[in-house]
Design an enzyme around this catalytic site. Sequence first.
Site, mmCIF file in Angstrom:
data_model
loop_
_atom_site.group_PDB
_atom_site.id
_atom_site.type_symbol
_atom_site.label_atom_id
_atom_site.label_comp_id
_atom_site.label_asym_id
_atom_site.label_seq_id
_atom_site.Cartn_x
_atom_site.Cartn_y
_atom_site.Cartn_z
ATOM 1 C CG ASP A 1 40.785 74.146 34.572
ATOM 2 O OD1 ASP A 1 40.931 75.657 34.833
ATOM 3 O OD2 ASP A 1 40.694 73.731 35.173
ATOM 4 C CG HIS B 1 41.567 68.177 42.374
ATOM 5 N ND1 HIS B 1 40.296 67.719 42.712
ATOM 6 C CD2 HIS B 1 41.723 69.135 41.553
ATOM 7 C CE1 HIS B 1 39.245 68.434 42.515
ATOM 8 N NE2 HIS B 1 40.049 69.148 41.886
ATOM 9 C CE LYS C 1 38.045 76.514 36.080
ATOM 10 N NZ LYS C 1 38.463 75.127 36.932
ATOM 11 C CB CYS D 1 37.103 72.056 33.545
ATOM 12 S SG CYS D 1 36.912 71.628 35.197
HETATM 13 ZN ZN LIG Z 1 38.825 70.806 40.856
#
Ligand SMILES: [Zn+2]
Length: 197
Positions: free
Chosen positions: A8, A81, A106, A151
């Site tokens: 991410d 977001h 995801k 994450c």
């Molecule tokens: Zn998220």
Amino acid sequence: MSALIVIDVQNDFCPGGALAVPEGDLIVPGINALMVKADAVVLTQDWHPADHSSFASQHDSQEPYGLIEMPYGPQVLWPDHCVIGSDGAAFHRDLDTDRAEMVIRKGFRRSIDSYSAFFENDHKTPTGLEGYLRTRGISTLTMVGLATDFCVAYSAIDAAKLGFDVTVRLDLCRAIDLNGSLDTARQDMAQAGVTLG
Ligand SMILES: [Zn+2]
């Protein structure tokens, strides 16, 4: 064979973004350097519909960073977001995305979030990444990215539980650190057998 999993590294998680992680952009050059040496590179991308249930804006009288109970368990509510197709969901412009052989998206189902690159937040629904890695003969993983305590930690713990040999390069991660979540994540990762490098 080993793979570098870059979690991410997107505009919304970098300074100026909707869910900015302090210093999130500072890890990009180090990640690019690591990509050059990796056997395989996988990027993950948080990818939410505009009405995603992890957004505080979708719940009456809830503020970002509050905690609610979802059918699959507790869920932190976030500012909107990484909305699908938005600039915030794009990778940081300096990230060397050309090196990636696989991009796994995801959190695209409205009703469930997915911190981990392997399973959605019900800890059951697979993203498909495990199959991709196994069929390529990859058993050793190095993880970097954002955010350490959400994450990255969820992905690393799931990978260790699945039997992968996992190292998290903490110097190439940055944390949100919500109510001590960074300390908890470090302990949980170590307990799961993740090497913290
Ligand atoms: Zn998220």
